[in-house]
Write a protein that holds these residues in place. Sequence first.
Motif, mmCIF file in Angstrom:
data_model
loop_
_atom_site.group_PDB
_atom_site.id
_atom_site.type_symbol
_atom_site.label_atom_id
_atom_site.label_comp_id
_atom_site.label_asym_id
_atom_site.label_seq_id
_atom_site.Cartn_x
_atom_site.Cartn_y
_atom_site.Cartn_z
ATOM 1 N N PHE A 127 40.388 8.671 51.314
ATOM 2 C CA PHE A 127 38.961 8.870 51.493
ATOM 3 C C PHE A 127 38.409 9.777 50.399
ATOM 4 O O PHE A 127 39.097 10.670 49.917
ATOM 5 N N HIS A 128 37.168 9.525 50.020
ATOM 6 C CA HIS A 128 36.485 10.336 49.022
ATOM 7 C C HIS A 128 35.275 11.000 49.677
ATOM 8 O O HIS A 128 34.749 10.505 50.669
ATOM 9 N N PRO A 129 34.805 12.083 49.096
ATOM 10 C CA PRO A 129 33.626 12.750 49.660
ATOM 11 C C PRO A 129 32.430 11.794 49.678
ATOM 12 O O PRO A 129 32.278 10.954 48.785
ATOM 13 N N PRO A 130 31.570 11.909 50.688
ATOM 14 C CA PRO A 130 30.407 11.017 50.793
ATOM 15 C C PRO A 130 29.529 11.006 49.535
ATOM 16 O O PRO A 130 29.036 9.959 49.138
ATOM 17 N N ALA A 131 29.357 12.157 48.888
ATOM 18 C CA ALA A 131 28.513 12.203 47.684
ATOM 19 C C ALA A 131 29.093 11.315 46.582
ATOM 20 O O ALA A 131 28.356 10.616 45.876
ATOM 21 N N LEU A 132 30.405 11.316 46.423
ATOM 22 C CA LEU A 132 31.050 10.475 45.421
ATOM 23 C C LEU A 132 30.909 8.997 45.780
ATOM 24 O O LEU A 132 30.680 8.152 44.915
ATOM 25 N N MET A 133 31.012 8.681 47.049
ATOM 26 C CA MET A 133 30.865 7.294 47.490
ATOM 27 C C MET A 133 29.449 6.787 47.229
ATOM 28 O O MET A 133 29.253 5.645 46.795
ATOM 29 N N VAL A 134 28.440 7.631 47.443
ATOM 30 C CA VAL A 134 27.045 7.251 47.194
ATOM 31 C C VAL A 134 26.830 7.039 45.700
ATOM 32 O O VAL A 134 26.190 6.074 45.283
#
Length: 93
Positions: free
Chosen positions: A7-14
């Motif tokens: 999993f990656h941090p939500p900010a990176l996914m966005v």
Amino acid sequence: MPALYRFHPPALMVLFADLASHARGQAKVFVGTAGSVLERSNADGFRFYAHQFYDGDGKKRERYVAGPIGAPEPDATARALRLAVAETKAATT
């Protein structure tokens, strides 16, 4: 055994989703860096536009875009490529 996915941090996914969406919306996608549009001339003095960039392997490349400089169609082609380069650089910085 290392995990296949993580999993990656939500900010990176966005950010990744934004870049992917931008790339899908383009008529062309640059392989490597966006580069820049240059004015060149050959040994006969023919002036033309070239696109200089680094490819996916990190090698500096240059390709012919259009010519002669000063003619309406080649100037429009170079202007469109410069705009695409600027948009790509703005999206990635």
